[in-house]
Design a protein around this motif. Structure first.
Motif, PDB file in Angstrom:
ATOM      1  N   LYS A 188       0.823  -1.208   0.000  1.00 58.33           N
ATOM      2  CA  LYS A 188       0.000   0.000   0.000  1.00 58.33           C
ATOM      3  C   LYS A 188       0.859   1.261   0.000  1.00 58.33           C
ATOM      4  N   ALA A 189       0.482   2.228  -0.828  1.00 65.88           N
ATOM      5  CA  ALA A 189       1.224   3.489  -0.872  1.00 65.88           C
ATOM      6  C   ALA A 189       1.112   4.216   0.461  1.00 65.88           C
ATOM      7  N   GLY A 190       2.134   5.012   0.762  1.00 62.94           N
ATOM      8  CA  GLY A 190       2.216   5.737   2.032  1.00 62.94           C
ATOM      9  C   GLY A 190       3.576   5.511   2.643  1.00 62.94           C
ATOM     10  N   TRP A 191       4.208   6.581   3.120  1.00 63.66           N
ATOM     11  CA  TRP A 191       5.581   6.415   3.612  1.00 63.66           C
ATOM     12  C   TRP A 191       5.643   5.473   4.800  1.00 63.66           C
ATOM     13  N   GLY A 192       4.590   5.429   5.612  1.00 66.18           N
ATOM     14  CA  GLY A 192       4.589   4.559   6.781  1.00 66.18           C
ATOM     15  C   GLY A 192       3.894   3.238   6.553  1.00 66.18           C
ATOM     16  N   GLU A 193       3.385   3.021   5.365  1.00 66.82           N
ATOM     17  CA  GLU A 193       2.742   1.748   5.036  1.00 66.82           C
ATOM     18  C   GLU A 193       3.697   0.915   4.186  1.00 66.82           C
ATOM     19  N   SER A 237       3.885 -15.701  -5.091  1.00 69.40           N
ATOM     20  CA  SER A 237       3.318 -16.285  -3.872  1.00 69.40           C
ATOM     21  C   SER A 237       2.440 -15.352  -3.055  1.00 69.40           C
ATOM     22  N   GLY A 238       2.240 -14.129  -3.514  1.00 68.56           N
ATOM     23  CA  GLY A 238       1.455 -13.172  -2.751  1.00 68.56           C
ATOM     24  C   GLY A 238      -0.009 -13.157  -3.144  1.00 68.56           C
ATOM     25  N   PRO A 239      -0.829 -12.449  -2.372  1.00 58.07           N
ATOM     26  CA  PRO A 239      -2.262 -12.377  -2.664  1.00 58.07           C
ATOM     27  C   PRO A 239      -2.555 -11.444  -3.829  1.00 58.07           C
ATOM     28  N   ALA A 240      -3.654 -11.671  -4.481  1.00 59.04           N
ATOM     29  CA  ALA A 240      -4.108 -10.750  -5.525  1.00 59.04           C
ATOM     30  C   ALA A 240      -4.354  -9.385  -4.889  1.00 59.04           C
ATOM     31  N   GLY A 241      -3.994  -8.330  -5.612  1.00 61.73           N
ATOM     32  CA  GLY A 241      -4.241  -6.984  -5.096  1.00 61.73           C
ATOM     33  C   GLY A 241      -3.314  -6.564  -3.983  1.00 61.73           C
ATOM     34  N   PHE A 242      -2.131  -7.181  -3.882  1.00 60.13           N
ATOM     35  CA  PHE A 242      -1.216  -6.836  -2.781  1.00 60.13           C
ATOM     36  C   PHE A 242      -0.754  -5.385  -2.842  1.00 60.13           C
ATOM     37  N   ALA A 243      -0.899  -4.742  -3.997  1.00 60.70           N
ATOM     38  CA  ALA A 243      -0.482  -3.343  -4.131  1.00 60.70           C
ATOM     39  C   ALA A 243      -1.274  -2.408  -3.237  1.00 60.70           C
ATOM     40  N   THR A 244      -2.434  -2.832  -2.774  1.00 57.92           N
ATOM     41  CA  THR A 244      -3.265  -1.972  -1.914  1.00 57.92           C
ATOM     42  C   THR A 244      -3.370  -2.516  -0.495  1.00 57.92           C
ATOM     43  N   ASN A 245      -2.580  -3.511  -0.159  1.00 59.35           N
ATOM     44  CA  ASN A 245      -2.637  -4.088   1.184  1.00 59.35           C
ATOM     45  C   ASN A 245      -1.660  -3.400   2.128  1.00 59.35           C
ATOM     46  N   GLY A 246      -2.157  -3.010   3.291  1.00 57.05           N
ATOM     47  CA  GLY A 246      -1.327  -2.481   4.358  1.00 57.05           C
ATOM     48  C   GLY A 246      -1.388  -3.390   5.566  1.00 57.05           C
TER      49      GLY A 246
END
Length: 438
Positions: A188-193, A237-246
């Motif tokens: 997930k985007a965000g400097w702390g995420e 090996s990651g979940p679908a949509g990992f780009a938005t996961n925090g």
């Protein structure tokens, strides 16, 4: 009244009577901005204890992590006065304290025992030796993994694994037909995420944000290696949509049994091992965050802490709340209501000396992870900044948020690693030049 309750009540009373607001009998309402993490939600559920002892009531503004950072930063820089207490961390506290934006916590009573705060936490929340925020909990990061899936894969997790082992294990545990992902990581985007995760990971690959002359380093091989490894492993090996996961999204996936491994905040251990919330609570193991044999692990150091903005008109009641929420008495209150595994970790030395807490299965690994993180020496090559998953300069939050957005676009398949790194290099150098570093 049991002896423990009596002692807690007596200590709480001694803290409270130190406040002029309480001594004058003026109960009030304080407004607290906090993050929507589980420990903070638990604190809100116990706030009646604070109100009963002080007469003060609390209004909570509970926000997602990125939104919280934006709201409190805007409020503190504009002297907005929306909040009497802010939940902030090791990045903001020294900078804001130096700017005179926070009220110093240098007059807490002896009963509070400031010296009991773990040195790493106390140091990271101070400026020039003065404490400006009190840690509600402290954390590093570590591997949480499914022991049953690891065993089924015919593998054994080392105490201190490498990234290559983690990738191998993730592939072996992945079972797409049964919706099991070998590994869940922040994207997930965000400097702390996601930004915090990939920065900590990059340290173990030999990367750094800046060289000693404050030149951006995203055009170097270690950053390319980091992103390519991360993207390759997550696509495998990651979940679908990992780009938005925090943090919260991955916590939910792990608790549902959909992750073989999760590398994230040590504070999550109590949630993944809680049988009321986690379907895999009885089969979770722990290990240090991975390395690459270069002398740096990929774990971070952080505290979610409570601070008082200088613009508040309710300094006395705000200090009472901080004393209540970050005290040993609060830890005992949580232990009585929720069990020792669910107390706020990583803030006080005495917690790790407590025999009851020593029986918690993740206690020692949490402490080992915290103690292995050194914000003054976080990179393989020399760097000019303090911090592990951040660089402790005022400009970092804005720069790193933009950079993390470029990285998340890679994770989502919207651009290449090379394109993102070129943009990160330009974003960072332009910002640093404008700020007068170069």
């Amino acid at each position: 009244m049991p002896l423990g309750n009596a002692l807690r009540a007596a200590t709480a009373l001694s803290l409270i009577t130190a406040s002029a607001a309480f001594a004058d009998g003026h109960a009030t309402t304080i407004t607290i901005a906090t993050v929507n993490n589980g420990d903070m939600i638990r604190m809100q559920g116990l706030t009646d204890d604070f109100t009963e002892k002080t007469g003060h009531t609390v209004e909570w503004v509970t926000l997602e992590e990125n939104v919280l950072r934006q709201r409190v930063t805007t409020d503190i820089t504009t002297n907005g006065g929306q909040f009497d207490i802010m939940t902030i961390g090791m990045y903001e506290t020294p900078i804001w304290g130096a700017n005179g934006w926070l009220i110093a916590l240098d007059d807490l009573p002896a009963e509070y025992d400031v010296d009991d705060i773990l040195p790493a936490m106390r140091g990271g929340l101070s400026h020039d030796g003065t404490l400006y925020a009190a840690p509600f909990y402290g954390e590093s990061s570590m591997i949480m993994y499914r022991t049953d899936l690891m065993e089924a894969a015919g593998l054994e997790m080392p105490t201190a694994p490498t990234w290559e082992f983690v990738r191998e294990a993730a592939a072996a545990m992945t079972d797409r037909e049964n919706d099991i992902n070998g590994i869940c990581l922040r994207g997930k985007a965000g400097w702390g995420e996601g930004g915090a995760f990939i920065t900590a990971m990059s340290n173990s690959f030999g990367a750094r944000w800046f060289d000693e002359d404050w030149n951006a380093q995203f055009d170097t091989q270690p950053w390319k290696d980091t992103l390519e490894f991360y993207v390759g492993m997550m696509n495998e090996s990651g979940p679908a949509g990992f780009a938005t996961n925090g943090f919260n999204e991955n916590l939910s996936l792990f608790q549902q049994g959909k992750c073989g491994m999760w590398i994230d905040a040590t504070v999550a251990a109590s949630f993944v091992t809680n049988p009321d919330d986690s379907t895999v609570a009885d089969s979770v193991g722990f290990a240090l965050a991975p390395d690459n044999g270069l002398g740096k692990r990929s774990n971070w150091l952080w505290a979610w802490a409570l601070a008082i903005p200088a613009g508040t008109e309710k300094e006395g009641p705000a200090k009472e709340f901080i004393q209540w929420a970050t005290s040993t008495d609060y830890i005992e209150l949580v232990a009585e209501n929720e069990g020792w595994a669910n107390v706020p970790p990583g803030a006080r030395t005495s917690l790790y000396e407590n025999p009851n807490y020593q029986e918690v299965p993740f206690a020692q690994m949490t402490l080992d992870s915290i103690l292995s993180a050194d914000p003054n020496d976080s990179t393989v090559e020399p760097s000019p900044y303090v911090g592990i998953q951040f660089a402790a300069i005022p400009e970092f939050a804005g720069i790193a948020t933009e950079v993390s957005q470029e990285f998340s676009a890679v994770y989502a398949g919207q651009q290449t690693v090379d394109e993102a790194l070129a943009k990160a290099q330009a974003i960072t150098n332009e910002a640093m030049e404008a700020a007068g570093y170069r």
